[in-house]
Motif scaffolding. Sequence first.
Motif, PDB file in Angstrom:
ATOM      1  N   THR A  86       0.838  -1.198   0.000  1.00  0.00           N
ATOM      2  CA  THR A  86       0.000   0.000   0.000  1.00  0.00           C
ATOM      3  C   THR A  86       0.871   1.245   0.000  1.00  0.00           C
ATOM      4  O   THR A  86       2.040   1.204   0.366  1.00  0.00           O
ATOM      5  CB  THR A  86      -0.905   0.042   1.243  1.00  0.00           C
ATOM      6  N   LYS A  87       0.254   2.347  -0.400  1.00  0.00           N
ATOM      7  CA  LYS A  87       0.902   3.647  -0.328  1.00  0.00           C
ATOM      8  C   LYS A  87       0.626   4.230   1.062  1.00  0.00           C
ATOM      9  O   LYS A  87      -0.515   4.205   1.532  1.00  0.00           O
ATOM     10  CB  LYS A  87       0.344   4.568  -1.405  1.00  0.00           C
ATOM     11  N   ILE A  88       1.666   4.724   1.717  1.00  0.00           N
ATOM     12  CA  ILE A  88       1.503   5.358   3.021  1.00  0.00           C
ATOM     13  C   ILE A  88       1.008   6.785   2.796  1.00  0.00           C
ATOM     14  O   ILE A  88       1.519   7.499   1.935  1.00  0.00           O
ATOM     15  CB  ILE A  88       2.829   5.365   3.805  1.00  0.00           C
ATOM     16  N   LYS A  89       0.003   7.182   3.570  1.00  0.00           N
ATOM     17  CA  LYS A  89      -0.523   8.540   3.463  1.00  0.00           C
ATOM     18  C   LYS A  89       0.595   9.538   3.762  1.00  0.00           C
ATOM     19  O   LYS A  89       1.418   9.299   4.662  1.00  0.00           O
ATOM     20  CB  LYS A  89      -1.679   8.753   4.445  1.00  0.00           C
ATOM     21  N   PRO A  90       0.637  10.651   3.035  1.00  0.00           N
ATOM     22  CA  PRO A  90       1.671  11.659   3.300  1.00  0.00           C
ATOM     23  C   PRO A  90       1.669  12.086   4.764  1.00  0.00           C
ATOM     24  O   PRO A  90       0.617  12.344   5.357  1.00  0.00           O
ATOM     25  CB  PRO A  90       1.263  12.823   2.383  1.00  0.00           C
ATOM     26  N   GLY A  91       2.861  12.103   5.364  1.00  0.00           N
ATOM     27  CA  GLY A  91       3.003  12.514   6.757  1.00  0.00           C
ATOM     28  C   GLY A  91       2.703  11.438   7.780  1.00  0.00           C
ATOM     29  O   GLY A  91       2.739  11.699   8.986  1.00  0.00           O
TER      30      GLY A  91
END
Length: 103
Positions: free
Chosen positions: A9-14
Amino acid sequence: MCSEFTVVTKIKPGHADALREDLATLASGSDDAEARAALRQISTLHDARHVIFDNGTRHLFASVFDGSWDTYIDDFGKTAIGGRFDKVFSHTEGVPRHHPIRR
């Protein structure tokens, strides 16, 4: 029969640091009797790992388990581990939330 499950998965920014903290808490588990008991209940699980990579922008979860996919997922849903996974995956994009199985 042994099967493998992997999700990237892509980690949410921040969110990378918060994800690292939640994974560290999940991994230690030493102060969480409920989580330790739940992991003992999941008899289908052989191995599970989380990896943060690509400079903190992506997350991998991989596991090896016995039996069918449905049994594996049901085992997680019947325990406190499902909620722990909600917390971990709340830092990522595109993963549906856990819905506890009511019996």
